[in-house]
Enzyme design. Structure first.
Site, PDB file in Angstrom:
ATOM      1  N   SER A 177     -42.464   4.394  40.444  1.00 15.85           N
ATOM      2  CA  SER A 177     -41.299   3.965  40.727  1.00 15.85           C
ATOM      3  C   SER A 177     -40.319   5.187  40.445  1.00 15.85           C
ATOM      4  O   SER A 177     -40.492   6.298  40.902  1.00 15.85           O
ATOM      5  CB  SER A 177     -40.670   3.040  39.394  1.00 15.85           C
ATOM      6  OG  SER A 177     -39.467   2.695  39.436  1.00 15.85           O
ATOM      7  N   TYR A 208     -33.412   2.457  48.643  1.00 21.27           N
ATOM      8  CA  TYR A 208     -34.497   3.355  47.904  1.00 21.27           C
ATOM      9  C   TYR A 208     -34.546   2.870  46.676  1.00 21.27           C
ATOM     10  O   TYR A 208     -35.631   2.373  46.130  1.00 21.27           O
ATOM     11  CB  TYR A 208     -34.413   4.842  48.030  1.00 21.27           C
ATOM     12  CG  TYR A 208     -35.227   5.661  47.437  1.00 21.27           C
ATOM     13  CD1 TYR A 208     -36.704   5.797  47.660  1.00 21.27           C
ATOM     14  CD2 TYR A 208     -35.116   6.259  45.846  1.00 21.27           C
ATOM     15  CE1 TYR A 208     -37.540   6.558  47.078  1.00 21.27           C
ATOM     16  CE2 TYR A 208     -35.890   7.078  45.217  1.00 21.27           C
ATOM     17  CZ  TYR A 208     -37.176   7.083  45.744  1.00 21.27           C
ATOM     18  OH  TYR A 208     -38.110   7.856  45.244  1.00 21.27           O
ATOM     19  N   LYS A 212     -37.856   0.987  44.638  1.00 20.87           N
ATOM     20  CA  LYS A 212     -38.324   1.388  43.266  1.00 20.87           C
ATOM     21  C   LYS A 212     -38.129   0.496  42.252  1.00 20.87           C
ATOM     22  O   LYS A 212     -38.896   0.674  41.194  1.00 20.87           O
ATOM     23  CB  LYS A 212     -37.534   2.905  43.002  1.00 20.87           C
ATOM     24  CG  LYS A 212     -38.000   3.810  43.882  1.00 20.87           C
ATOM     25  CD  LYS A 212     -39.368   4.052  43.747  1.00 20.87           C
ATOM     26  CE  LYS A 212     -40.368   4.602  44.992  1.00 20.87           C
ATOM     27  NZ  LYS A 212     -41.520   4.953  44.912  1.00 20.87           N
TER      28      LYS A 212
END
Ligand code: NAP
Length: 340
Positions: A177, A208, A212
């Site tokens: 992550s 993004y 994550k």
């Protein structure tokens, strides 16, 4: 932003190759994106401790170059011990094309009788607007989340089989992550109505962040499922389950910033980013530290450079109150069904 300071300015790693007393000979590890950046740092350590390391990636020439580098300098970063060379292998998969996963992993599985730890590490960040995978998924979502989920689904049987005959807590999946999971869409990390942002506007950083957040959510959901599915032995007792954690490796100087504007990249390199090897230690801790186990730290979030941390509060709330783990898992199962 909760935990921002401790994750951005972490202490030196405490869990390094010297903390691993025994050789890793006989253990099998899989690292996606293991020929560059954090994955390279991790692969180097695992190899230097004697492990069999399978690097999953799309570029065989890049893998060969990394292999040469790893084998040419056979000491790992901080170690005072003599290295025991393991082995390195390449498994060619383009995570931007779901059709490449099944044939490659089926072939790989014919060569494996165990898999100790899988690091879902490969990723892209801030890809140019409109970038998509072969299946027309938003690139960060497609590579960072969907492709890794498909790969994971194919690895579950061998992970279960290995966990059943090993010490509890030693067989693991690590979902890589980022601190950016704290900047994921509200309220719970995933824009479920439009994960590919086809009709919703969203900055690349938000997409993004979403990818994550998905790593954190899937690590948590898989930890739950793995426990439920742990095999029953002849004595009727449950066998050890696969342990699953997510990890923010740290803010690091790697190729990940390749799409970032040059000025921003130069500035962040100078002020905020750490050497990539330190991220390797975060991932090493997540995959091998005895501080992580089936009972006390499973489905949780590891922070730089190898410590137990706390996931983003809104992601945790979503897991507890909106069952986002099941929702995401079910959605991805449908998505990858035609490809695995
Ligand atoms: N660097 C940081 O500051 C930072 C911070 C937080 C989290 N992370 C996470 O750490 C992980 C590793 O990133 P990194 O920093 O080490 O960046 P990196 O050096 O760019 O490594 C990313 C890896 O992913 C692979 N990859 C990208 N697209 C692929 C595809 N279509 N198929 C197969 N492999 C593909 C890359 O291979 P190619 O070279 O062939 O593209 C590369 O090996 C990522 O998940 C990232 O999100 C990094």
């Amino acid at each position: 932003m909760s935990g921002f300071f401790t994750q951005s300015f972490p202490p030196e790693p405490k869990f390094t190759e010297d903390s691993i007393c025994n050789s890793l000979a006989g253990k099998v590890f899989l690292v996606t994106g293991g020929y560059s950046g954090v994955g390279f740092a991790l692969s180097k350590i695992l190899w230097a401790k004697g492990g069999r390391v399978i690097i999953v990636g799309r570029d065989e020439a890049a893998y060969e170059a990394a292999k040469t580098l790893i084998e040419a300098a056979p000491t790992s970063f901080y170690s005072t011990q003599n290295p025991r060379a393991g082995s390195l292998e390449f498994c060619k998969v383009d995570l931007a094309d779901l059709t490449t996963i099944k044939p490659a992993i089926e072939t790989l599985l014919t060569t494996l009788d165990r898999l100790d730890v899988a690091w879902y590490n490969a990723g892209v960040m801030h890809s140019p607007a409109g970038s998509t995978t072969k299946q027309n998924l938003e690139l960060q979502w497609g590579i960072n989340v969907v492709a890794h989920f498909a790969l994971h689904k194919m690895l579950i049987p061998i992970l279960n089989k290995t966990a059943a005959s090993e010490k509890s807590g030693t067989v693991r999946t690590v979902w890589v992550s980022s601190l950016m999971s704290f900047r994921s869409p509200k309220p719970y990390g995933i824009n479920f109505e439009d994960v590919n942002y086809r009709s919703t506007k969203g900055a690349s950083s938000l997409k993004y962040g979403q990818s994550k957040a998905a790593a954190v959510i899937l690590a948590h959901e898989y930890a739950k499922r793995a426990k439920e599915e742990a095999l029953i032995g002849e004595d009727g007792a449950k066998k050890p389950a696969v342990v699953s954690v997510s990890a923010n490796p740290g803010n690091l100087k790697t190729n990940l910033q390749r799409h970032q504007n040059v000025v921003l990249r130069t500035l962040s390199n100078a002020i905020l980013l750490y050497p990539q090897r330190l991220g390797g230690y975060t991932e090493l801790f997540a995959g091998l530290s005895p501080q992580i186990g089936e009972e006390d730290f499973n489905g949780q979030f590891v922070i730089p450079f190898g410590r137990k941390g706390k996931m983003c509060r809104s992601i945790e709330t979503g897991l507890k109150e909106a069952d986002t783990g099941k929702k995401l898992w079910d959605m991805l199962e449908e998505e990858v069904k035609p490809y695995i």
